[in-house]
Scaffold this motif. Structure first.
Motif, PDB file in Angstrom:
ATOM      1  N   ALA A 220      32.779  41.290  13.836  1.00 61.00           N
ATOM      2  CA  ALA A 220      31.796  42.358  13.745  1.00 61.00           C
ATOM      3  C   ALA A 220      31.580  42.916  15.149  1.00 61.00           C
ATOM      4  O   ALA A 220      31.595  42.190  16.137  1.00 61.00           O
ATOM      5  CB  ALA A 220      30.495  41.816  13.189  1.00 61.00           C
ATOM      6  N   VAL A 221      31.428  44.172  15.189  1.00 57.70           N
ATOM      7  CA  VAL A 221      31.191  44.811  16.477  1.00 57.70           C
ATOM      8  C   VAL A 221      29.706  45.067  16.630  1.00 57.70           C
ATOM      9  O   VAL A 221      29.056  45.574  15.731  1.00 57.70           O
ATOM     10  CB  VAL A 221      31.948  46.139  16.569  1.00 57.70           C
ATOM     11  N   LYS A 222      29.264  44.692  17.766  1.00 58.40           N
ATOM     12  CA  LYS A 222      27.857  44.876  18.016  1.00 58.40           C
ATOM     13  C   LYS A 222      27.491  46.355  17.948  1.00 58.40           C
ATOM     14  O   LYS A 222      28.214  47.210  18.448  1.00 58.40           O
ATOM     15  CB  LYS A 222      27.505  44.330  19.396  1.00 58.40           C
ATOM     16  N   ASN A 223      26.396  46.611  17.369  1.00 56.08           N
ATOM     17  CA  ASN A 223      25.904  47.985  17.241  1.00 56.08           C
ATOM     18  C   ASN A 223      26.839  48.882  16.446  1.00 56.08           C
ATOM     19  O   ASN A 223      26.861  50.089  16.631  1.00 56.08           O
ATOM     20  CB  ASN A 223      25.685  48.619  18.620  1.00 56.08           C
ATOM     21  N   SER A 224      27.594  48.259  15.651  1.00 57.85           N
ATOM     22  CA  SER A 224      28.464  49.057  14.804  1.00 57.85           C
ATOM     23  C   SER A 224      28.583  48.408  13.442  1.00 57.85           C
ATOM     24  O   SER A 224      28.720  47.187  13.335  1.00 57.85           O
ATOM     25  CB  SER A 224      29.840  49.197  15.452  1.00 57.85           C
ATOM     26  N   PRO A 225      28.536  49.201  12.447  1.00 61.56           N
ATOM     27  CA  PRO A 225      28.678  48.664  11.092  1.00 61.56           C
ATOM     28  C   PRO A 225      30.123  48.313  10.785  1.00 61.56           C
ATOM     29  O   PRO A 225      30.401  47.655   9.789  1.00 61.56           O
ATOM     30  CB  PRO A 225      28.200  49.809  10.207  1.00 61.56           C
ATOM     31  N   TYR A 226      30.988  48.768  11.629  1.00 60.59           N
ATOM     32  CA  TYR A 226      32.402  48.552  11.361  1.00 60.59           C
ATOM     33  C   TYR A 226      32.940  47.372  12.157  1.00 60.59           C
ATOM     34  O   TYR A 226      32.632  47.207  13.320  1.00 60.59           O
ATOM     35  CB  TYR A 226      33.196  49.809  11.694  1.00 60.59           C
ATOM     36  N   PRO A 227      33.759  46.616  11.507  1.00 58.05           N
ATOM     37  CA  PRO A 227      34.328  45.456  12.188  1.00 58.05           C
ATOM     38  C   PRO A 227      35.499  45.844  13.077  1.00 58.05           C
ATOM     39  O   PRO A 227      36.035  46.941  12.965  1.00 58.05           O
ATOM     40  CB  PRO A 227      34.823  44.596  11.038  1.00 58.05           C
ATOM     41  N   ARG A 228      35.853  44.961  13.918  1.00 57.92           N
ATOM     42  CA  ARG A 228      37.028  45.169  14.757  1.00 57.92           C
ATOM     43  C   ARG A 228      38.093  44.184  14.294  1.00 57.92           C
ATOM     44  O   ARG A 228      37.831  43.006  14.096  1.00 57.92           O
ATOM     45  CB  ARG A 228      36.688  44.907  16.219  1.00 57.92           C
ATOM     46  N   SER A 229      39.263  44.694  14.142  1.00 61.46           N
ATOM     47  CA  SER A 229      40.344  43.838  13.682  1.00 61.46           C
ATOM     48  C   SER A 229      41.323  43.565  14.816  1.00 61.46           C
ATOM     49  O   SER A 229      41.577  44.433  15.639  1.00 61.46           O
ATOM     50  CB  SER A 229      41.090  44.503  12.527  1.00 61.46           C
ATOM     51  N   TYR A 230      41.846  42.391  14.797  1.00 60.06           N
ATOM     52  CA  TYR A 230      42.786  41.991  15.833  1.00 60.06           C
ATOM     53  C   TYR A 230      44.163  41.779  15.217  1.00 60.06           C
ATOM     54  O   TYR A 230      44.305  41.070  14.229  1.00 60.06           O
ATOM     55  CB  TYR A 230      42.314  40.704  16.501  1.00 60.06           C
TER      56      TYR A 230
END
Length: 390
Positions: A220-230
């Motif tokens: 999860a990305v802080k301050n973002s509803p969208y996750p970050r994928s690796y």
DNA sequence: CGGATTTGACCCGCGC
DNA sequence: GCGCGGGTCAAATCCG
């Protein structure tokens, strides 16, 4: 894998203005940062976003070498850019920018700009060290004391820690050893590769860049509803990674950050079109290309093959080149942003197949990259597609 | 069944 | 030292 995500790309080619594009180095700032980037006029230029296999957008972009996408960066040399003045800004960012420091997002200017941020760590992009002023590759003394100290500190820490861990490894209680992930890895000095980030207008997160990736994490990305994928390149021994996240401020924008260099050609690239040719000053064609070996295709050829399914990539920001500080192209050692613009790059990035190598670059430089050729077609297609979507 | 994805736990660096 | 956040690992699960 990407089948799900591919295909539903909505393009916004109309935005392809190539104006005020901002290029960051090393990494895009998460969340708000690139919000400010976008809002500060650092617009992205939309290209297409075709997620069909084989239509790598990196190729579209003409990326050949980490040291960069000359054609794309060469806005200043574009005589035929759109009405708006093209501009680009490069912000050299420290590998560990984290969030504490935002890049000096200069307002768009009419000429490529490079801003060097102080480096806190010397594990990568050494060039960045004190790059506001020309330095020499070995001029460790040049670096600001704080930077240098920090760098050295890091070095020390790394080594001693590594040693400690090596010792620990033998003494550690079994429980912990078992639970923990291979401590060995820590021996390897943690090294950050230069990074590139792209902002892409796309509905799909995982843009196809011609390589095969395996997802290995999501956060999860802080301050973002969208996750970050690796993601990691699936090719054995190829350590290239990429991160994909969606802008919380502009959900239609996907930020893709690449890290590392492919040591192999794009697996899905038609072999015949691979323009693999070692650089004159490079021992191996496989050693210098971040996004792939000298895989730049003769663009016209490529476009012909691919244009049918070009959605819009919106190229956003980029580049923390693994600068070759010893190269004269960079002003005698220090990173010289201006060299990103034209001739020097042209000189240095003589990539592509023999038949299309320098001339390809020249052409790209002259006609501001493949965009000139692509855009009209994409535009047309995009509009058609837009109609379809509406 | 093999490869890709998911996901919770863990590691690590950094700031306080 | 502690907490936070980013990044990574790897077992479990999914999927073609």
């Amino acid at each position: 894998m990407d089948g799900r995500e591919t295909g539903e790309l909505k393009t916004t080619i109309d935005q392809i203005s190539m104006a005020n594009s901002t290029v960051f180095s090393d990494e895009i700032i998460p969340g708000s940062s690139f919000a400010s980037f976008a809002s500060s006029g650092g617009s992205i230029f939309d290209m297409s976003d075709n997620n069909q296999r084989g239509s790598g957008f990196m190729d579209l972009l003409g990326f050949q070498d980490f040291n960069m996408p000359p054609s794309l960066f060469d806005f200043s040399s574009s005589q035929t850019t759109s009405s708006s003045s093209s501009s680009m800004m490069m912000v050299m960012m420290p590998p560990h920018h984290q969030q504490q420091q935002q890049p000096p997002l200069a307002s768009p200017t009419s000429t490529p700009t490079a801003v060097a941020l102080p480096e806190r760590e010397s594990t990568t992009s050494e060039v960045l060290n004190g790059s506001t002023a020309p330095t020499t590759p070995n001029s460790s003394s040049i670096s600001s004391s704080s930077n240098e100290a920090a760098a050295n500190k890091n070095e020390d820490q790394t080594t001693t820690k590594a040693q400690d861990e090596e010792a620990d490894e033998q003494n550690q209680d079994p429980e912990k050893t078992q639970k923990q992930l291979k401590p060995k890895k820590k021996n390897q000095k943690r090294q950050r590769e230069p990074r590139f980030a792209f902002m892409t207008k796309s509905e799909v997160d995982n843009l196809d860049d011609g390589y095969r990736w395996r997802k290995y994490g999501q956060k999860a990305v802080k301050n973002s509803p969208y996750p970050r994928s690796y993601y990691r390149c699936t090719t054995a021994a190829c350590g290239v990674k990429k991160r994909v996240e969606r802008s919380s401020d502009d959900p239609s924008t996907v930020v893709t950050t690449y890290e590392g260099q492919h040591i192999h050609p794009s697996p899905i690239m038609p072999r015949g079109t691979m323009g693999i040719a070692p650089l004159p000053d490079q021992p191996s064609a496989f050693s210098s290309s971040p996004f792939g070996v000298q895989q730049l295709l003769p663009h016209h050829h490529y476009q012909q093959q691919q244009q049918q399914q070009q959605p819009q990539y919106s190229y956003i920001y980029s580049s923390a080149p693994s600068l070759n500080i010893s190269s004269p192209a960079y002003g005698g050692g220090a990173f010289n942003p201006s060299s990103f613009s034209t001739g020097l790059l042209q000189e240095r990035y003589n990539f592509g197949s023999p038949s299309s190598s320098s001339s390809a670059v020249s052409n790209l430089l002259r006609d501001h990259g493949l965009l000139q050729d692509i855009v009209p077609q994409i535009r047309k297609e995009a509009k058609e597609e837009d109609h379809l979507h509406q």
